[in-house]
Structure formats: structure tokens, C-alpha cells
Design an enzyme around this catalytic site. Structure first.
Site, mmCIF file in Angstrom:
data_model
loop_
_atom_site.group_PDB
_atom_site.id
_atom_site.type_symbol
_atom_site.label_atom_id
_atom_site.label_comp_id
_atom_site.label_asym_id
_atom_site.label_seq_id
_atom_site.Cartn_x
_atom_site.Cartn_y
_atom_site.Cartn_z
ATOM 1 N N LYS A 74 0.852 -1.197 0.000
ATOM 2 C CA LYS A 74 0.000 0.000 0.000
ATOM 3 C C LYS A 74 0.882 1.239 0.000
ATOM 4 C CE LYS A 74 -3.948 1.768 2.748
ATOM 5 N NZ LYS A 74 -4.724 1.553 3.992
ATOM 6 N N SER A 89 -9.688 1.298 3.142
ATOM 7 C CA SER A 89 -8.857 2.106 2.268
ATOM 8 C C SER A 89 -7.807 1.313 1.491
ATOM 9 C CB SER A 89 -8.138 3.182 3.093
ATOM 10 O OG SER A 89 -7.279 2.569 4.041
ATOM 11 N N SER A 101 -9.702 -1.149 7.271
ATOM 12 C CA SER A 101 -9.142 -0.898 5.936
ATOM 13 C C SER A 101 -8.366 -2.053 5.322
ATOM 14 C CB SER A 101 -8.244 0.343 5.965
ATOM 15 O OG SER A 101 -9.029 1.507 5.998
#
Lengths: 476, 486
Positions: free
Chosen positions: B79, B154, B178
Site C-alpha cells: 500500500k 482504504s 481498511s
């Protein structure tokens, strides 16, 4: 109407650790801008603070010396505000749970002792520095100082005069330097203070509205800033106007304070516990260990000087205000054990030659050399008056007293027959004065001493000259 | 052989035996990324040269007999919230659009030290604020099961990339769900470790007391493999915990006889999608059949979790994001007349709407006069929620719940209704408030073919138990074998 001021001081002291509070960057002063920085003290994304253990130890030392109660659990909090010298947009400080509370310092006020309460001592990080180039309309940010460890020492509003404020600050500085936790350099900003001040009619119970003067960096400025501020408050009150609660700055060129921001504009710092740092837990045993390991502090040392060396309390106070001066005194005593004589010399001669107390550690006249000089006076090799000239020479050249004395041939004449010979010549050359002296004009002795000293180029032993003159004049 | 579809355990077996080459494996994934990620947008940055170099090095090492372990030569994503030295790290934000950090996050360092190859930085909601990956400055990521739908967030880029076989695994972060919610939306495995288990150093902070990094993988076994590498105390993160890290592979026993499984009644309330409810209940029945001792439990303060979270997380975020001020690095609006203008313009242009909304929320909650009513009260409720879990874990070993109350929704469907969006995380948030480990794994598909996830929560630092139960369930189902149509 008579007024009385109430003063409280918030002092920031940089701790003398080698590395910063939350990263391993150097804390050295005066390095090239932004040369002592890393992602952590630059507040780059994702970095985290890790507490430097030395900072905690130094802060606990200071707290213990200021008679504070050290909390077993304290916490770091974030103080949020925007400024270009604050890389994270918040300062890591302590707020609701400070390291220590409820201490006191003792100061002298009008010849008696007075305790000033200390509300709290807590740990925080310093911010960076802005350098403005106004001609180019540019500002530069230097973050070398960002993350340098500080302690903030907050006093109770128990200071009532300008002299007390300065004494408090001096005492605090002296203690921090004795502890070795701060270098006390106010010019470089290692020690600086904010002053809260209010004025009220004498005898009133309620305190007046306070103003705060930020970032004062010398004893003189503390005095001047507060002096101006007290006058300003009194004038407002006399004119029936109100003092506004506000933050002010001191202009040291004009000796005035001016408004920085009012209470309405005051920032809301939105303090909250810093989730990146765990609560600081310290055990009683550790606190006790630090308390036990504290060095002798100025007050103790002063008392020991008075008792042990039998010097006046005033002298002892002057000598012990700085650790370096007190060390110099005691080192000198090792070679010349007459405390009052040494004390006089330090207070009258040595202190005049140095700009700051710390300079004494690199002073050209070492304790050993000072003692050598005093021994020369003591054994009659030179007079006290000559000794002062020799001392000046020592300060200039760094030479030893013996060297200077033999080089310049200023050894005192203590030989009886030699002095008698000079005295005889002087009396012979001044028969009128001799007769007048005999007739009872005693003060003419001074004239004769002067003549003898002149004839001997100042080298005659004054004590011997005195004795010999009296004897020879009587004999005549 | 279809290299991109391999799991870590399959690939590492082949790599170790030198039956496939790390370079071929990485190339296959890079080709697939080039082929289909234009549509999915699951990567912000693809590290073609960097990853090929890394794969070549892995190949040399493996051939010369230096095999570093199960991640050696494994291509993975990460990420874009994890800082990576000399690689653009954006956190999905314009304000860090061109930020190139001079340091590595601990997670990146551990992965590269173990020989893994990082093929790219995955897309995400800006500063990890969101449940759909629509809040990325670099455009939304699409769900590989239905390109009209969101992948969750997310860590939506990570979940999408793993589900679409663009990398064998990824590392996400989970502040309120997330990792787990996007894993559930994309039909993959997402593990949020205990708070303090994985170092946060170099993981860009959203809400420091809740953020935790963890793996997104195709299988539970791969999650265990990843956790073995990234877990552990880090002297650079004061909140990382000095607890021994067990070998999680040893927890995958397939044996759950007698394990006590709690099912909280508060997680099956009105509003939960009926197909999800049915899939999770079927999963519960299977756990029961496998020997798990299932019982209903109560977590009475669950209903306050979302409100509590939306005080604490924005409060911390408002402070964490103050450093993006245009002074030192990142985006700055030029030509401002004053310092204040520079701050205002930079932050107004540099941050997206959701980030600004949360900064305002947090700033408000921390303000003088409101602090006690909001922040302090939220901290007290947080303590109660933690206590709920502590009480529950007196009776059970693992808690089992749906991961999300609904299947993946359409792109744009909730963009105008932040409150509705916030409720997407209703089942994942309590775990973060409690600091617990949680894992989401696939447990079925909706009638329209969208993945459904089930969540297991464990005691602090007992990742072993949830991996064990999740693995046993996974081994008795075939959900993981289904591939998205793309």
C-alpha cells in the site's frame, strides 16, 4: 496609591544531552543550518519519536534539585499549532501529566531568605529557528534546534520584586549548571524565560490582570522588561484604564515591551496525549538513586564555605553562585591555604578580568599560579601593591608569577641594611621635614614613606620601611 | 504454468526447488499489470525496473544456494502508505504527489531483507480515509469482480491487486477495517494484527492509536507466512510491543475441536444484507461441524463504536496531518502573499474533501471547551468497548462475525453521504478500538457473484488462534479457488 507586582517565571532550559530528545541527531550549537537533522526531527511522513533516556534522567535530576515531587507516571502531549519552525505542526510537550510538580527554590531577598514555589517541571522538545532576510523578503528555516530537549520550569506567582525575579533566575541557572544538565548560556538561548506579571494596589487580595512577556534572554532584560511592564500597568491603573490580558515581547534596544497578541487571539493548542509515545513510568527506587547522586548544590556549598573556611556569608555567596568559580577557589586553597585572602583576590581581581563565570575554566591565571603569586606576597618577596601589577602581567602573558618577578627584577627589598641605607639618605636629603616630624607633625611619615618607595622604585618592603623610618627619625 | 495465479506457498516451493525463476514470475506479473491495471487502477506506482533488478538478484542468490525463506523472490505489492526509500510515496494524496522519502519503513525493510520483490505501490483512499478507495487523488480502484463496484477501502488497491493476481500478496493498513473490509469485498484474505504487533515506523500515520499494518493474501497460510516476516518489536516504534513472535505456520493445524467460538448477537442486527447473514450463518454451522464450540455472546457497547471511532480517529488525524504544510516537502502552492495564505492554499488544494472533513472534525473535537465532551468521553467509551472484549474472551477463544454489513457497492453510490459510508465499517471498527487481531476470509458469494467475507477476532497477540480457525474453515471450503472474471 502604592502598588505591588506579582511575578511568575516560566523558564526553558536546554538539556546538555549529546543527541536530541526523540532521535539520534546531534544537539551541538552553531552547526551549519539543517546539517543536524533526520527524517524524525524533520517531521517526515510516517516517522515516530523514541524518547532519549538521558533526557529523562537529566530532567529528574533538575526536578529533584528543585525539591519537586517526581511523578511515577507522566505523559507526553501534543501542543498543536502551525509555524514554519515546527516541523510536525505540533510540539511534543507534557500537559495534564507533567514529570514533576510542587517544588521550591530559596533565594535571598533584602538580606533574608525566601522560598519561591515551583508549580511544575516538565519535558518538551525545542522548535527550529527562522532566519529572516528582510531585504530580499525571504525567510529561511533552520531545523538543527528542532528536537533539542528542553525542560520547562514554571514558578508560582510568588516573586514580588525585580531583584527577586533576577535572583530566582540566577539561582535556577546556577543549580542547573551545578547539576551539569544545562550550560546556562542565555545568549545562545540555552536558557530563556517568559514572565507573567500583574500589578495590584498594595493590600488587595485579588491579583490584577496579567500580561506575559515572551522569550527574555538575559538577567538584565528580565529586570528591564519587568521594570517597564510594572510601570506600564501602574500607569494604566492610575489613569483608570484596564490592563489587557495579552502576550508581549521585549524590545531590548528601546527597553520597552510591545503587544504580540491579545487573549482573544490566543491560540487553542488542542493538547491531547501523544499516541506515539507510551506513558513515562519511573520507579521510586530510580528517583531515590538520582536524588542520592545529586552533586553538592550552591546553597550547601555556600554554607560549607562559611563554616569550613570561615569566610563571610557574602563572600561565600559570590564564590558559590557559579560552580566554576567555587572550584577555582577551592583549587587555589590547595596551594595557598588562607581562604579570606584567596576570596578577596578572586572577588576583587579575578572576577574583574573575566566576562562570564564559565570563562574561569580557561582563565590564563590558573589556581596554582594565583596561589604562587599569593605565596610571594606572603613570604615578603613582593608587596601586595606590586602583586597586583604582576597579576595584570600574568593575565596578559599567561606567565607564572615567579617568572615575571625575576624577569622584571621587582623582587621586594627586605634586606634591613639596604633599607636602612635608603632611609638614611632620604632623611638626610629632607632635614626640614625631619625636624617638623620631630616637632610633632606625625602625618609627614607618609611623605617619607613615599620618598623611600620612590627611591627604591617601589621595591622596598613597606612594613620594613615603616618600621625603619620611625626608628631612624626618632634616632635623629 | 499460469504464474500470476500462484499463492505464496505454491510459488515459494517452486522457487526453492528452482523450478521457476523469480525473474519470470515477476515479469509475468508486470505483464499482467500492464495488461489489465489500466482498468483496475490498483497501483499508483509500478516499479518495473526496481522489481526486475530485485528479482534478478533473488535469482542469483537462489541459484547460488542462498535461499532466504518463503518470501524470497516473491513479487508483492505494498500500500502506498508505506514509505519506501527513493520511491515516490504518495499516501493517495496530491499533497505528497512527488514525495520521495530518503528512508524505508520497517515493514518494507523486513520484506526486502527477506528477499521479497516489491512490484509497486498500491492505490488507497487518501491518507487511508475511506471505505471504497474512491478518495484517492490518483482515481478510484475498481473491484475485479465487478468493475462498476468499489473494492472497499482504504486498502482497496492492495485487495484488488491480490484478487486480480497482479501480485501474490500485498501489505495494507487497517485503522477501522481498511484491510479486512476490502479483503471481504474482493474475496481475499486480510489480516489486521494486534496493535503493536507490526511496527508503524514509516507507515504514514492516520490515527496513531488505531493504525496497524498487515497482509492481504490469497490464502490464510500466505497471511501466516507474511506475518512471520513483518511482525515483531521495533526499537523505532515505542508502541510496538516486545512480545515473542511465534511461528504462525505452526498454528495452522486444521484442528479446531473444542475451540470456543463466540458469535456476538449485536452483529446480526437490522440492516445487515440478508445474503451476507445467510453466508455467515452457514459458515458458523460449518465451524460447529468441525468441532468448534459455538455460543452466542454479547458485546453490549458495539453500537457506540462508530461514533467513538469518528471522534478518536479524526482527532489524531487532525494533528498527524498538520505536518503537510508546504514548508518542508511535498506540494506547495506558490505565489502566496503571506505565510497564512501559503498554509491555506497549500492545504486547501493539497487535501481532498474527505481528508479535510476529518481534519475539521478532529480539530473541533480537540478544541478547548469541547475536549472533555468529545475526545475524553470517546476515550472512556473506548475503554468500555475494550472491556466488552475482555469479558467475552473470558468465555471464548475466538469471535466470529460478518466483515461487512453489505456486499461491494457501486462506485459513486455513497460518495455524497459520508455517514452512510462510515457505517460500512460498523463490524470492523470495534476490533481496532480494542487493539485486537482480526482476519477476514471469503465465505461465499452473493447471487450476483460478489464476494462475502467472514471475520474472526482474537485476544491481543493471539493471532495464532484466528489463523488456526480461519485456516480450518478455508480448508473445508472452496471459495478461494474462484477467480474474478477479469
Amino acid at each position: 496609591m502604592e502598588y505591588e507586582p506579582t511575578i511568575g517565571l516560566e523558564v526553558h532550559a536546554q538539556l546538555l544531552t549529546h543527541s536530541k530528545i526523540f532521535c539520534s541527531c546531534s544537539t551541538r550549537f552553531g552547526a551549519k543550518p539543517n546539517s543536524q537533522v533526520c527524517p524524525i526531527c524533520l517531521g517526515m511522513p510516517g516517522v515516530l519519536p523514541v524518547l532519549n533516556e538521558k533526557v529523562l534522567e537529566y530532567a529528574v535530576r533538575a526536578a529533584a534539585a528543585a525539591n519537586c515531587k517526581v511523578s511515577n507516571r507522566s505523559r507526553f502531549a501534543r501542543k498543536n499549532y502551525f509555524y514554519p519552525d515546527l516541523p510536525k505542526g505540533y510540539q511534543i510537550s507534557q500537559y495534564e501529566e507533567p514529570l514533576s510538580t510542587k517544588g521550591w527554590l530559596e533565594i535571598e531577598s533584602n538580606g533574608s531568605k525566601k522560598r519561591i514555589g515551583i508549580t511544575r517541571i516538565h519535558i518538551e522538545e525545542d522548535a527550529g529557528k527562522l532566519i529572516h532576510e528582510n531585504s530580499k523578503n525571504l525567510s529561511y528555516v533552520d531545523l538543527n534546534r528542532a528536537g533539542v530537549p528542553l525542560i520547562e520550569i514554571v514558578s508560582e506567582p510568588e516573586i514580588s520584586t525585580l531583584d527577586e525575579a533576577v535572583s530566582y533566575m540566577k539561582k535556577l541557572r546556577s543549580i542547573l549548571m551545578y547539576l551539569g544538565v544545562c550550560d546556562g548560556n542565555m545568549e545562545e538561548g540555552s536558557l530563556r524565560c517568559d514572565a507573567n506579571i500583574s500589578v495590584r494596589p498594595k493590600g488587595d487580595d485579588e491579583l490584577g490582570t496579567k500580561s506575559e512577556i515572551k522569550n527574555i534572554n538575559s538577567f538584565k532584560f528580565i529586570y528591564k522588561a519587568l521594570e517597564y511592564e510594572i510601570k506600564r500597568h501602574i500607569m494604566l491603573l492610575e489613569n483608570g484604564e484596564k490592563v489587557i490580558q495579552e502576550t508581549r515581547l521585549f524590545d531590548s534596544n528601546r527597553n520597552v515591551t510591545f503587544s504580540m497578541r491579545s487573549k482573544e487571539e490566543a491560540q487553542d493548542y488542542r493538547y491531547f496525549p501523544d499516541p506515539d509515545l507510551l506513558p513515562v513510568l519511573v520507579e521510586d527506587e530510580w528517583i531515590e538513586m538520582i536524588e542520592k547522586s545529586l552533586p553538592e548544590l550552591p546553597d550547601e556549598r555556600r554554607d560549607r564555605f562559611v563554616k569550613g573556611y570561615e569566610i563571610p556569608a557574602y563572600d561565600a555567596g559570590v564564590l558559590t553562585a557559579s560552580k566554576e568559580i567555587a572550584d577555582y577557589f577551592e583549587d587555589s586553597l590547595k596551594y595557598f591555604n588562607k581562604p579570606k585572602v584567596v576570596s578577596n583576590w578572586i572577588m576583587n581581581e579575578v572576577l574583574r578580568e573575566i566576562k562570564s563565570d564559565e570563562e574561569i575554566t580557561s582563565f590564563k591565571v590558573s589556581p596554582q599560579n594565583l596561589s604562587e603569586l599569593l605565596n610571594l606576597v606572603e613570604d615578603g618577596t613582593i608587596s601586595g601593591k606590586i602583586a597586583k601589577d604582576v597579576f595584570s602581567e600574568m593575565v596578559l602573558s599567561g606567565k607564572r608569577a615567579n617568572e615575571i618577578v625575576s624577569e622584571k627584577g621587582i623582587k621586594q627589598i627586605s634586606d634591613h641594611s639596604e633599607i636602612e641605607e635608603i632611609v638614611r639618605e632620604v632623611i638626610e636629603r629632607n632635614p626640614n621635614e625631619a625636624s617638623r616630624y620631630m616637632a610633632g607633625e606625625q602625618k609627614l611619615l607618609g611623605f617619607f614613606i613615599g620618598q623611600v618607595m620612590k627611591a627604591s622604585k617601589g621595591k622596598a618592603n613597606p612594613k620594613l620601611v615603616n618600621e625603619t623610618l620611625k626608628k631612624k627619625l626618632l634616632e635623629r | 504454468m499460469d504464474l500470476p495465479y500462484l499463492t505464496i506457498s505454491e510459488a515459494s516451493e517452486l522457487l526453492r526447488k528452482k523450478e521457476i525463476s523469480p525473474v519470470d514470475l515477476t515479469k509475468a506479473l508486470l505483464d499482467r499489470i500492464e495488461e489489465i491495471d489500466g482498468e483496475l487502477n490498483s497501483f499508483i506506482t509500478v516499479l518495473r525496473d526496481h522489481s526486475l533488478k530485485s528479482a534478478e538478484e533473488a535469482e542469483k542468490q537462489i541459484i547460488s544456494g542462498t535461499y532466504k525463506g518463503p518470501l524470497h523472490g516473491i513479487p508483492m505489492g505494498i500500500k502506498d502508505i508505506f514509505v519506501m526509500r527513493n520511491v515516490k510515496t504518495t499516501c493517495g494524496s496530491k499533497i505528497l504527489e512527488n514525495f520521495i522519502p530518503p528512508y524505508d519503513s520497517t515493514v518494507v525493510r523486513k520484506l526486502t531483507d527477506s528477499g521479497a520483490t516489491i512490484v509497486g505501490k498500491n492505490n488507497m483512499d487518501e491518507f487511508a480515509m475511506g471505505s471504497s478507495t474512491e478518495n484517492s487523488y490518483f482515481g478510484p480502484t475498481r473491484n475485479p469482480w465487478d468493475l462498476e463496484r468499489v473494492p472497499g477501502g482504504s486498502s482497496g488497491g492492495s485487495a484488488t491487486a491480490v484478487a486480480a493476481s497482479l501480485c501474490l500478496a500485498s501489505v495494507g493498513t487497517d485503522t477501522g477495517g481498511s484491510i479486512r473490509q476490502p479483503a471481504s469485498f474482493c474475496g481475499v484474505v486480510g489480516l489486521k494484527p494486534t496493535y503493536g504487533r507490526v511496527s508503524r515506523f514509516g507507515m504514514i500515520a492516520f490515527a496513531s492509536s488505531l493504525d496497524q499494518g498487515g497482509p492481504i493474501t490469497k490464502t490464510v497460510e500466505d497471511a501466516a507466512t507474511m506475518l512471520n516476516v513483518i511482525a515483531g518489536n521495533d526499537p523505532r516504534d515505542s508502541t510496538s510491543v516486545d512480545e515473542p513472535v511465534p511461528n504462525y505456520m505452526k498454528c495452522l493445524t486444521d484442528e479446531i475441536k473444542g475451540v470456543r467460538i463466540g458469535v456476538p448477537k449485536e452483529y446480526f442486527v437490522k440492516g445487515i444484507d440478508s445474503e451476507i447473514e445467510k453466508a455467515v450463518k452457514t459458515a458458523i454451522a460449518l465451524i460447529n461441524d468441525l468441532g468448534g464450540v459455538v455460543e452466542e455472546i454479547s458485546l453490549p457497547h458495539t453500537e457506540y463504536a462508530v461514533s467513538t471511532y469518528y471522534i478518536i480517529a479524526p482527532s489524531e488525524a487532525s494533528s498527524n496531518l498538520a505536518r503537510y504544510d508546504g514548508v518542508k516537502y511535498g506540494f506547495r502552492v506558490h505565489g502566496a502573499k503571506s505565510l497564512m495564505d501559503m498554509y491555506f492554499n497549500t492545504r486547501a488544494e493539497g487535501f481532498g474533501d474527505e481528508v479535510k472533513r476529518r481534519i475539521m472534525l478532529g480539530t473541533y473535537a480537540l478544541s478547548a471547551g469541547y475536549y472533555d465532551a468529545y475526545y475524553l468521553k470517546a476515550q472512556r467509551v473506548r475503554t468500555l468497548i475494550k472491556k466488552d472484549f475482555e469479558d467475552a474472551f473470558e468465555k471464548v477463544d475466538v469471535i466470529m462475525t460478518p466483515t461487512s454489513p453489505e456486499p461491494p457497492f457501486k462506485i459513486g453510490e455513497k460518495s455524497d453521504d459520508p455517514l452512510k459510508m462510515y457505517l460500512s465499517d460498523i463490524f470492523t471498527i470495534p476490533c481496532n478500538l480494542g487493539g485486537l487481531p482480526g482476519i477476514s476470509i471469503p465465505c461465499g458469494f452473493s447471487s450476483s457473484g460478489l464476494p462475502i467475507g467472514v471475520q474472526f477476532l482474537g485476544k491481543p497477540f493471539d493471532e495464532g488462534s484466528i489463523l488456526r480457525v480461519a485456516h480450518a474453515y478455508e480448508q473445508h471450503t472452496n471459495w478461494r479457488k474462484k477467480r474474478p472474471p477479469i
